[in-house]
Design a protein around this motif. Structure first.
Motif, PDB file in Angstrom:
ATOM      1  N   LEU A  51      -0.357   3.678 -10.332  1.00 12.87           N
ATOM      2  CA  LEU A  51      -0.322   5.334 -10.832  1.00 12.87           C
ATOM      3  C   LEU A  51      -0.288   6.361  -8.898  1.00 12.87           C
ATOM      4  CD1 LEU A  51      -1.570   6.980 -13.148  1.00 12.87           C
ATOM      5  CD2 LEU A  51      -2.146   8.113 -11.018  1.00 12.87           C
ATOM      6  N   ALA A  52      -1.043   5.696  -8.690  1.00 10.94           N
ATOM      7  CA  ALA A  52      -1.237   7.458  -7.037  1.00 10.94           C
ATOM      8  C   ALA A  52       0.458   7.056  -6.038  1.00 10.94           C
ATOM      9  CB  ALA A  52      -2.534   6.655  -6.052  1.00 10.94           C
ATOM     10  N   LYS A  53       0.440   4.874  -6.694  1.00 12.05           N
ATOM     11  CA  LYS A  53       2.067   5.556  -5.856  1.00 12.05           C
ATOM     12  C   LYS A  53       3.129   6.348  -6.566  1.00 12.05           C
ATOM     13  CE  LYS A  53       1.354   0.998  -4.629  1.00 12.05           C
ATOM     14  NZ  LYS A  53       1.408  -0.585  -4.437  1.00 12.05           N
ATOM     15  N   ASN A  54       3.003   5.311  -8.157  1.00 10.78           N
ATOM     16  CA  ASN A  54       4.656   6.338  -8.076  1.00 10.78           C
ATOM     17  C   ASN A  54       4.399   7.878  -8.674  1.00 10.78           C
ATOM     18  OD1 ASN A  54       5.040   3.177  -9.330  1.00 10.78           O
ATOM     19  ND2 ASN A  54       4.285   3.882 -11.401  1.00 10.78           N
ATOM     20  N   SER A  55       3.055   8.202  -7.891  1.00 13.35           N
ATOM     21  CA  SER A  55       3.013   9.949  -8.183  1.00 13.35           C
ATOM     22  C   SER A  55       4.201  10.325  -6.656  1.00 13.35           C
ATOM     23  CB  SER A  55       1.717  10.290  -7.759  1.00 13.35           C
ATOM     24  OG  SER A  55       1.418  10.388  -6.618  1.00 13.35           O
ATOM     25  N   LEU A 113      15.647   3.688  -8.453  1.00 13.59           N
ATOM     26  CA  LEU A 113      14.314   4.769  -7.270  1.00 13.59           C
ATOM     27  C   LEU A 113      15.729   5.300  -6.122  1.00 13.59           C
ATOM     28  CD1 LEU A 113      11.920   4.365  -8.882  1.00 13.59           C
ATOM     29  CD2 LEU A 113      11.104   3.939  -6.581  1.00 13.59           C
ATOM     30  N   VAL A 114      16.473   4.114  -6.303  1.00 12.61           N
ATOM     31  CA  VAL A 114      17.422   4.311  -5.239  1.00 12.61           C
ATOM     32  C   VAL A 114      18.410   5.557  -5.050  1.00 12.61           C
ATOM     33  CG1 VAL A 114      20.189   3.252  -4.574  1.00 12.61           C
ATOM     34  CG2 VAL A 114      18.089   1.829  -4.932  1.00 12.61           C
ATOM     35  N   PHE A 115      18.266   6.043  -6.374  1.00 14.06           N
ATOM     36  CA  PHE A 115      19.205   7.761  -6.188  1.00 14.06           C
ATOM     37  C   PHE A 115      18.535   8.704  -5.130  1.00 14.06           C
ATOM     38  CE2 PHE A 115      18.074  10.223  -9.749  1.00 14.06           C
ATOM     39  CZ  PHE A 115      18.725  11.219  -9.520  1.00 14.06           C
ATOM     40  N   ILE A 116      16.899   8.046  -5.700  1.00 16.89           N
ATOM     41  CA  ILE A 116      16.445   9.528  -4.878  1.00 16.89           C
ATOM     42  C   ILE A 116      15.911   9.329  -3.702  1.00 16.89           C
ATOM     43  CG2 ILE A 116      14.425  10.988  -4.713  1.00 16.89           C
ATOM     44  CD1 ILE A 116      12.823   9.281  -7.025  1.00 16.89           C
ATOM     45  N   ALA A 117      16.321   8.172  -2.928  1.00 17.30           N
ATOM     46  CA  ALA A 117      16.246   7.931  -1.610  1.00 17.30           C
ATOM     47  C   ALA A 117      17.352   8.008  -0.924  1.00 17.30           C
ATOM     48  CB  ALA A 117      16.536   6.083  -1.306  1.00 17.30           C
ATOM     49  N   GLY A 118      18.631   8.696  -1.770  1.00 18.30           N
ATOM     50  CA  GLY A 118      19.570   9.065  -0.367  1.00 18.30           C
ATOM     51  C   GLY A 118      20.729   7.631  -0.329  1.00 18.30           C
ATOM     52  N   GLY A 119      21.784   8.433   0.432  1.00 21.00           N
ATOM     53  CA  GLY A 119      22.892   7.412   0.644  1.00 21.00           C
ATOM     54  C   GLY A 119      23.770   7.171  -0.224  1.00 21.00           C
ATOM     55  N   GLY A 120      24.069   8.055  -1.207  1.00 23.39           N
ATOM     56  CA  GLY A 120      25.148   7.519  -2.305  1.00 23.39           C
ATOM     57  C   GLY A 120      25.422   6.808  -3.162  1.00 23.39           C
ATOM     58  N   LEU A 121      24.455   5.831  -3.248  1.00 22.40           N
ATOM     59  CA  LEU A 121      24.850   5.128  -3.876  1.00 22.40           C
ATOM     60  C   LEU A 121      24.599   5.392  -5.418  1.00 22.40           C
ATOM     61  CD1 LEU A 121      22.710   1.591  -2.171  1.00 22.40           C
ATOM     62  CD2 LEU A 121      25.439   2.012  -2.320  1.00 22.40           C
ATOM     63  N   LEU A 122      25.545   5.045  -6.691  1.00 20.74           N
ATOM     64  CA  LEU A 122      25.094   5.753  -7.596  1.00 20.74           C
ATOM     65  C   LEU A 122      25.245   4.421  -8.797  1.00 20.74           C
ATOM     66  CD1 LEU A 122      28.650   7.401  -7.932  1.00 20.74           C
ATOM     67  CD2 LEU A 122      25.893   8.291  -7.671  1.00 20.74           C
ATOM     68  N   GLU A 123      23.910   4.281  -8.949  1.00 20.94           N
ATOM     69  CA  GLU A 123      23.555   2.898  -9.694  1.00 20.94           C
ATOM     70  C   GLU A 123      23.255   4.101 -10.681  1.00 20.94           C
ATOM     71  OE1 GLU A 123      19.760   4.190 -10.675  1.00 20.94           O
ATOM     72  OE2 GLU A 123      20.392   5.056  -9.858  1.00 20.94           O
ATOM     73  N   GLY A 144       0.023  -1.283  -0.046  1.00 24.58           N
ATOM     74  CA  GLY A 144       0.117   0.044   0.273  1.00 24.58           C
ATOM     75  C   GLY A 144       0.806   1.334  -0.079  1.00 24.58           C
ATOM     76  N   VAL A 145       2.098   1.415   0.142  1.00 26.69           N
ATOM     77  CA  VAL A 145       2.911   2.591   0.053  1.00 26.69           C
ATOM     78  C   VAL A 145       3.592   2.365  -0.527  1.00 26.69           C
ATOM     79  CG1 VAL A 145       2.641   2.671   2.724  1.00 26.69           C
ATOM     80  CG2 VAL A 145       4.980   1.180   1.337  1.00 26.69           C
ATOM     81  N   PRO A 146       4.061   3.941  -1.741  1.00 20.83           N
ATOM     82  CA  PRO A 146       5.637   3.824  -2.566  1.00 20.83           C
ATOM     83  C   PRO A 146       6.828   3.112  -2.004  1.00 20.83           C
ATOM     84  CG  PRO A 146       4.528   5.445  -2.965  1.00 20.83           C
ATOM     85  CD  PRO A 146       3.958   5.342  -0.951  1.00 20.83           C
ATOM     86  N   LEU A 147       7.622   2.737  -3.062  1.00 15.17           N
ATOM     87  CA  LEU A 147       8.873   1.746  -2.669  1.00 15.17           C
ATOM     88  C   LEU A 147       9.259   3.051  -2.027  1.00 15.17           C
ATOM     89  CD1 LEU A 147      10.936  -0.234  -3.253  1.00 15.17           C
ATOM     90  CD2 LEU A 147      11.186   0.305  -5.370  1.00 15.17           C
ATOM     91  N   ILE A 148       9.510   4.261  -2.694  1.00 14.99           N
ATOM     92  CA  ILE A 148      10.476   4.745  -2.162  1.00 14.99           C
ATOM     93  C   ILE A 148       9.667   5.924  -0.727  1.00 14.99           C
ATOM     94  CG2 ILE A 148       8.731   6.882  -3.305  1.00 14.99           C
ATOM     95  CD1 ILE A 148      11.921   7.599  -3.533  1.00 14.99           C
ATOM     96  N   THR A 149       9.193   5.066  -0.408  1.00 15.72           N
ATOM     97  CA  THR A 149       8.803   5.863   1.121  1.00 15.72           C
ATOM     98  C   THR A 149      10.246   4.525   1.796  1.00 15.72           C
ATOM     99  OG1 THR A 149       6.551   4.221   1.732  1.00 15.72           O
ATOM    100  CG2 THR A 149       7.247   6.560   1.240  1.00 15.72           C
ATOM    101  N   ILE A 150       9.550   2.658   1.109  1.00 14.79           N
ATOM    102  CA  ILE A 150      10.594   2.565   2.159  1.00 14.79           C
ATOM    103  C   ILE A 150      11.953   2.582   1.657  1.00 14.79           C
ATOM    104  CG2 ILE A 150      11.010  -0.141   2.050  1.00 14.79           C
ATOM    105  CD1 ILE A 150       7.828  -1.149   1.475  1.00 14.79           C
TER     106      ILE A 150
END
Lengths: 400, 393
Positions: free
Chosen positions: B330-334, A338-348, A237-243
């Motif tokens: 889509l909602a999560k990818n936003s 997405l690793v690159f937005i999450a921070g942590g300095g990994l250069l994929e 239910g949550v976006p990968l980026i938050t994890i």
């Protein structure tokens, strides 16, 4: 063998190129008009695209190719990556000989991919030695394939080879401080290499976890079922980026101060926790497809829960979910960006692209870099999705 | 001689380590204990770490002044507002993106799915190429690529003009904006009345058909009535006026302006998700068995009727569940908005986390918000799904 004439499709009435054109492009006035308009539009776009490709500053890619491929990984240690590829090529060739069309396609693409890479290396000035080494790998796939066709390798040996391969590669790339195989800190890993390490490690680690979660969700023990279901639904239910953000920025808050975790490890951890929930849902689909008679039969011959799952349920369920898991691996490979937005300095790969764009001499070469990265991902994901498609037809998913 | 009976073995009590009922309880207690211990250990570490860095875990910071600006907001917001307000702005922006994105992606997706099944070879190949291109490259790379292209557009002075007073330049997308006039309420009332009459006529037509009588042209008539009422009222009241963007020396005045960030995000999300929706739609249509279409033709339905009455209702059943997961995606990818610099929920929260030094509290809030959005979306779609599914006996 007799041909079942009742089941043959009706013979095609489309014969010859003219008839084909009539049937497919100029079937009616409306269809002909659409064809002409779209054809003209496509032609204009193709000309513009070709112009752009010819005039683009591809130097940004060729001069930084080493960064794109392996990041800051020391160049004099790059033979380790090559050796890992050699092992992969050997295993792929041997496995392809005893497998169906899907694995053969993948092995062929591995050979083609390394040859393509060799050509790219040649124009980029990384030297003919690197290119030659890659061509040797490509050739090795064919040689091992034909050798194994003549004298098949035992399946068990291949399985052991694959199981040992992943950890061995990790040890090889990482090395060990103080030993002849010196350590290469993970913060130097980058580019395509890092993208692969992230995706492969997370899918491999998430698989057992996901299977456990799927079994837990179908368990008749309320506590275990509730915990598994809650985990799966929350993660989905949550976006990968938050994890990933949690894993890279917040994990230190939850651990004792003296325990410091490598950025690569925490990123792999985040991706693993994320994809385990999706693996679990795939596996659950496979579990549900098993006729209940199988489980009842297992109970009737007195197997306990562990034996029932290990010998009856899982072997059947996991086989049917292979294509779905290939699809999951493809999305995971894409999600490593997405690793690159999450921070942590990994250069994929994408992060390397961004850092290359920060070099003053390549100011404004955004399109070239992003188009190159897209092309790399496209080749990888497209070949894998084709292989998965073949696997589906080969296994008869949906047709049985 | 009497036969000696075999000695009667007293029924042994099953030892607890072999008793299924005991084992079940033990397994659950142990699992729960392990999870609780790990959770307690993590939370305890958090508290210890926070004490050492002189921070506390809590949500009091929500009431202090945020002090950062947000580019585009739906609800009024300024830097002097509280963190609470900033968070709500983020939620509103995420909802806005998701809603517009879902609507546009559905339209484009249906077009793509139908195009892939076209008899015209060129059309179906173009659609297939589009789908493969979108599905096999990462969304994040697509977003930064689109954003880079948008930033290379001409400056204000040499904007690209599209038909319908739409302008595209470095500063974003400028569209005409509909503005309500005094007569808008009146027109809306007429519209609602017209819809009510149309529905009434259609219900009457269905009743007649259910009784075996012909409905004649009632359905067509009802549609014409609706059109006539709406158009007549429109001419009489003039409810809307278009506020057209006008180019001035340094910027556009009037109309609706959308920043390059929002344009890139929306465009990227829509074309990416539409490719997946296209595949869902194609799968749904192909899942309708050929015999159904042949049967429809055999009983004399026209092509339009076959599509509307036979193919579409059956396809919808297959389409809705995977469509739901595409909407959720889509909602999560936003949340990738942060890569192009648009202030959505995640991006605002990240700023909040950096400023307040309370990343743990912030991330808990963010995850909860996304969970609620996901759950609400699936709830709505599940209700809809129940409507389109076959009622089985």
């Amino acid at each position: 063998m007799t041909v079942d004439t009742d089941r043959l499709p009706p013979p095609s009435d489309v014969v010859g190129p003219r008839a084909w054109l009539r049937a497919n492009l100029f079937g009616s006035w409306a269809s002909a008009a659409v064809t002409v308009v779209l054809g003209a539009l496509l032609l204009v776009i193709a000309v513009l695209a070709a112009q752009w490709v010819v005039n683009a500053r591809w130097g940004v890619v060729t001069e930084n190719l080493r960064l794109f491929l392996i990041g800051q990984y020391p160049f004099d240690q790059a033979w380790r990556i090559w050796l890992a590829l050699t092992g992969l090529s050997l295993l792929a060739g041997l496995t392809a000989a005893g497998s169906g069309a899907a694995v053969r396609t993948l092995a062929m693409w591995l050979a083609a991919g390394q040859s393509l890479l060799a050509a790219l290396v040649l124009v980029s000035g990384l030297g003919p030695v690197v290119a030659g080494a890659l061509v040797v790998n490509a050739a090795l796939i064919w040689v091992s394939f034909y050798l194994a066709l003549r004298r098949p390798v035992a399946r068990r040996a291949l399985t052991i080879g694959w199981v040992l391969f992943v950890p061995l590669v990790f040890v090889l790339l990482q090395g060990l401080a103080g030993s002849p195989l010196g350590a290469v800190p993970t913060r130097l890993w980058g580019g395509l290499l890092l993208t692969f390490v992230l995706a492969v490690a997370s899918i491999v680690l998430s698989f057992p976890f996901g299977v456990l979660l799927a079994l837990g969700r179908r368990s008749d023990l309320p506590v275990i079922r509730t915990l598994s279901t809650a985990y799966i639904e929350i993660v989905r239910g949550v976006p990968l980026i938050t994890i990933l953000f949690t894993a890279s920025i917040m994990l230190p808050f939850f651990l004792p101060l003296e325990l410091r975790i490598d950025a690569l490890v925490s990123a792999i951890g985040g991706l693993t926790l994320f994809s385990a929930a999706y693996v679990a849902e795939n596996v659950r689909g496979g579990l549900q497809a098993i006729p209940s008679g199988q489980i009842e039969a297992a109970n009737a011959i007195g197997l306990n829960a562990f034996q029932r799952n290990m010998y009856i349920v899982l072997p059947q369920a996991l086989r049917t979910v292979i294509p779905a898991n290939v699809g999951l691996f493809i999305s995971l490979l894409k999600d490593t960006t997405l690793v690159f937005i999450a921070g942590g300095g990994l250069l994929e790969l994408l992060a390397i692209g961004r850092s290359v764009l920060a070099q003053p001499q390549w100011f404004g070469a955004h399109l070239e870099v992003y188009v190159f990265i897209s092309a790399v991902f496209f080749v990888l994901c497209y070949t894998m999705s084709q292989a998965s498609y073949r696997l589906e037809t080969q296994m008869g998913v949906g047709t049985r | 001689m009497t036969a000696t009976n075999p000695p009667v073995v007293p029924a042994a009590r099953t030892p607890p380590w072999r008793n299924v009922r005991v084992l079940r309880i033990v397994a659950q207690v142990v699992t729960l204990a392990v999870v609780l211990v790990i959770g307690w250990w993590l939370f305890n570490n958090l508290l210890t770490n926070m004490r050492q860095t002189r921070l506390s875990f809590g949500f009091e910071f929500l009431d202090s002044t945020a002090g950062f600006e947000i580019g585009e907001t739906l609800v009024p917001y300024s830097a002097t507002d509280r963190y609470r307000d900033a968070f709500l702005v983020g939620i509103a922006n995420t909802l806005l993106i998701s809603l517009i994105g879902i609507i546009l992606a559905t339209i484009l997706g249906i077009l793509t799915g139908v195009a892939r099944l076209s008899n015209n070879w060129l059309v179906s190949k173009i659609a297939a190429g589009y789908v493969e291109l979108m599905r096999n490259t990462p969304l994040l790379v697509q977003l930064v690529l689109i954003y880079a292209v948008l930033l290379q557009l001409p400056a204000i002075a040499s904007s690209i003009e599209l038909p319908g007073s739409i302008f595209l330049n470095q500063r974003g997308l400028f569209l005409p904006r509909p503005v309500a006039e005094p007569g808008f309420g009146l027109w809306l009332a007429a519209l609602i009345g017209g819809v009510a009459i149309t529905i009434g006529l259609r219900v009457y037509a269905s009743r007649r058909e259910a009784l075996g009588r012909s409905a004649g042209r009632l359905r067509l008539v009802s549609f014409v009535v609706l059109l006539a009422i709406t158009a007549g009222a429109w001419i009489a009241t003039r409810p809307l006026r278009l506020d057209v963007p006008v180019q001035e020396r340094f910027n556009f005045v009037g109309g609706l302006s959308i920043s390059p960030e929002l344009t890139a995000l929306l465009f990227g999300l829509v074309i990416y998700t539409a490719a997946f929706i296209g595949e869902v739609v194609r799968g749904g249509i192909q899942a309708v068995r050929r015999g159904q279409i042949e049967a429809a033709q055999a009983i004399g339905l026209s092509d339009g009727q076959t599509l509307r009455l036979i193919v579409f209702p059956q396809a919808l059943r297959v389409i809705v569940p995977p469509l739901t997961s595409q909407y959720l995606n889509l909602a999560k990818n936003s949340s990738l908005a942060i890569a192009v610099g648009f202030a959505d929920l995640f991006s605002v929260s990240r700023t909040m986390a950096n400023q307040t030094g309370q990343p743990v509290s912030v991330i808990v809030l963010v995850m909860a918000a996304y969970l609620v959005i996901s759950l609400l979306t699936s709830l709505v779609m599940n209700l809809y799904n129940r409507r389109v599914q076959v009622l089985e006996r």
